[in-house]
Scaffold this motif. Structure first.
Motif, PDB file in Angstrom:
ATOM      1  N   VAL A  94       0.809  -1.216   0.000  1.00 38.07           N
ATOM      2  CA  VAL A  94       0.000   0.000   0.000  1.00 38.07           C
ATOM      3  C   VAL A  94       0.847   1.274   0.000  1.00 38.07           C
ATOM      4  O   VAL A  94       0.599   2.179  -0.815  1.00 38.07           O
ATOM      5  CB  VAL A  94      -1.022  -0.009   1.162  1.00 38.07           C
ATOM      6  CG1 VAL A  94      -1.695   1.348   1.297  1.00 38.07           C
ATOM      7  CG2 VAL A  94      -2.072  -1.092   0.926  1.00 38.07           C
ATOM      8  N   PRO A  95       1.876   1.396   0.853  1.00 36.00           N
ATOM      9  CA  PRO A  95       2.671   2.632   0.818  1.00 36.00           C
ATOM     10  C   PRO A  95       3.333   2.880  -0.539  1.00 36.00           C
ATOM     11  O   PRO A  95       3.393   4.021  -1.020  1.00 36.00           O
ATOM     12  CB  PRO A  95       3.727   2.414   1.915  1.00 36.00           C
ATOM     13  CG  PRO A  95       3.130   1.391   2.817  1.00 36.00           C
ATOM     14  CD  PRO A  95       2.338   0.490   1.920  1.00 36.00           C
ATOM     15  N   GLU A  96       3.807   1.804  -1.179  1.00 35.60           N
ATOM     16  CA  GLU A  96       4.457   1.945  -2.484  1.00 35.60           C
ATOM     17  C   GLU A  96       3.435   2.271  -3.572  1.00 35.60           C
ATOM     18  O   GLU A  96       3.689   3.083  -4.468  1.00 35.60           O
ATOM     19  CB  GLU A  96       5.202   0.651  -2.843  1.00 35.60           C
ATOM     20  CG  GLU A  96       6.325   0.278  -1.888  1.00 35.60           C
ATOM     21  CD  GLU A  96       7.395   1.349  -1.821  1.00 35.60           C
ATOM     22  OE1 GLU A  96       7.769   1.884  -2.895  1.00 35.60           O
ATOM     23  OE2 GLU A  96       7.849   1.677  -0.710  1.00 35.60           O
ATOM     24  N   LEU A  97       2.267   1.640  -3.495  1.00 32.33           N
ATOM     25  CA  LEU A  97       1.224   1.901  -4.492  1.00 32.33           C
ATOM     26  C   LEU A  97       0.723   3.340  -4.396  1.00 32.33           C
ATOM     27  O   LEU A  97       0.434   3.980  -5.420  1.00 32.33           O
ATOM     28  CB  LEU A  97       0.056   0.925  -4.309  1.00 32.33           C
ATOM     29  CG  LEU A  97       0.341  -0.549  -4.604  1.00 32.33           C
ATOM     30  CD1 LEU A  97      -0.879  -1.399  -4.305  1.00 32.33           C
ATOM     31  CD2 LEU A  97       0.787  -0.749  -6.054  1.00 32.33           C
ATOM     32  N   GLU A  98       0.618   3.852  -3.163  1.00 34.14           N
ATOM     33  CA  GLU A  98       0.162   5.233  -2.988  1.00 34.14           C
ATOM     34  C   GLU A  98       1.107   6.207  -3.684  1.00 34.14           C
ATOM     35  O   GLU A  98       0.669   7.182  -4.304  1.00 34.14           O
ATOM     36  CB  GLU A  98       0.032   5.565  -1.499  1.00 34.14           C
ATOM     37  CG  GLU A  98      -1.192   4.927  -0.854  1.00 34.14           C
ATOM     38  CD  GLU A  98      -1.292   5.216   0.633  1.00 34.14           C
ATOM     39  OE1 GLU A  98      -0.310   5.756   1.205  1.00 34.14           O
ATOM     40  OE2 GLU A  98      -2.345   4.919   1.222  1.00 34.14           O
ATOM     41  N   LYS A  99       2.394   5.940  -3.604  1.00 38.27           N
ATOM     42  CA  LYS A  99       3.380   6.809  -4.274  1.00 38.27           C
ATOM     43  C   LYS A  99       3.183   6.792  -5.783  1.00 38.27           C
ATOM     44  O   LYS A  99       3.480   7.772  -6.477  1.00 38.27           O
ATOM     45  CB  LYS A  99       4.805   6.341  -3.952  1.00 38.27           C
ATOM     46  CG  LYS A  99       5.221   6.488  -2.505  1.00 38.27           C
ATOM     47  CD  LYS A  99       6.613   5.882  -2.308  1.00 38.27           C
ATOM     48  CE  LYS A  99       6.965   5.746  -0.834  1.00 38.27           C
ATOM     49  NZ  LYS A  99       8.232   5.008  -0.631  1.00 38.27           N
ATOM     50  N   LEU A 100       2.698   5.663  -6.296  1.00 40.75           N
ATOM     51  CA  LEU A 100       2.526   5.492  -7.737  1.00 40.75           C
ATOM     52  C   LEU A 100       1.119   5.879  -8.201  1.00 40.75           C
ATOM     53  O   LEU A 100       0.812   5.787  -9.391  1.00 40.75           O
ATOM     54  CB  LEU A 100       2.812   4.036  -8.119  1.00 40.75           C
ATOM     55  CG  LEU A 100       4.235   3.542  -7.836  1.00 40.75           C
ATOM     56  CD1 LEU A 100       4.307   2.017  -7.947  1.00 40.75           C
ATOM     57  CD2 LEU A 100       5.231   4.190  -8.794  1.00 40.75           C
ATOM     58  N   GLY A 101       0.259   6.271  -7.263  1.00 39.02           N
ATOM     59  CA  GLY A 101      -1.104   6.650  -7.623  1.00 39.02           C
ATOM     60  C   GLY A 101      -1.985   5.481  -8.005  1.00 39.02           C
ATOM     61  O   GLY A 101      -2.903   5.603  -8.819  1.00 39.02           O
TER      62      GLY A 101
END
Length: 208
Positions: A94-101
């Motif tokens: 989730v934290p990585e996906l949030e950075k990628l939108g």
């Protein structure tokens, strides 16, 4: 990042040692029927995600094809392997996906009031009641009737949990859907004690 499948294998050993022996034997035999199975009917990359809206824990309907998104199918909140995987995805994806939108959405056939609480998870948990979306993706199966008593002993009445007479479940599956609603990655796990590694999901997302 930890090794999710190592943790899942340890959980499998733990479950086997903590349930009644006769139930452990049924679970072992049941899992053995899925090892090596290939979900040949599953949707292929390049095909559109079925444009269905499913209810979340609060009853609001969410369009699953709204990408870019990672869509995680799991068996139900009663499945310890699913809970371990979802919590690992929350921590590592989730934290990585949030950075990628990119959003993460989890889907199971459980009724909304029985699904994992959204206060525990930071992503939408949707109910595919009657397995409409899972069936459209070619990732569902029906459990052998002789396994049902063992599962009822462990988790309660599946028909009540899922609100469906047919005891049908999805294979644990991860899909990556692009901004046009097209499936770009799909990984199906008939052996429900294994799951898609978070690093593989991120690689697929970064390839969009």
């Amino acid at each position: 990042m930890g090794d999710l499948n190592t943790e899942l294998a340890e959980l499998r050993e733990s479950v086997a040692s903590h349930v009644p022996a006769e139930v452990a034997e049924v679970l072992k035999a049941d899992r053995a029927t899925f090892v090596g199975v290939v979900a040949e009917a599953a949707a292929k990359p390049g095909t559109p995600m079925p444009d269905l809206a499913l209810p979340d824990a609060g009853g609001d309907r969410v369009r699953v094809a709204d990408g870019p998104a990672v869509v995680v199918f799991y068996r139900g909140a009663w499945c310890p392997y699913c809970n371990l995987a979802l919590r690992t995805y929350q921590q590592e994806l989730v934290p990585e996906l949030e950075k990628l939108g990119v959003k993460l959405v989890a889907v199971s056939p459980q009724l909304p009031d029985g699904s994992l609480s959204t206060k525990d998870l930071e992503f939408a948990v949707l109910s595919d009641v009657d397995n409409e979306l899972g069936r459209a993706l070619g990732i569902t199966f029906r459990l052998a009737p002789e396994t049902k008593p063992a599962f009822d002993t462990l988790i309660g009445d599946v028909e009540k949990i899922n609100g469906a007479a047919e005891w049908e479940l999805p294979y644990p599956t991860v899909l990556v859907v692009d901004g046009e609603g097209v499936i770009r990655y799909i990984d199906v796990h008939p052996d429900y004690t294994t799951r898609t590694d978070p690093a593989d999901v991120l690689a697929a997302v970064k390839g969009l």
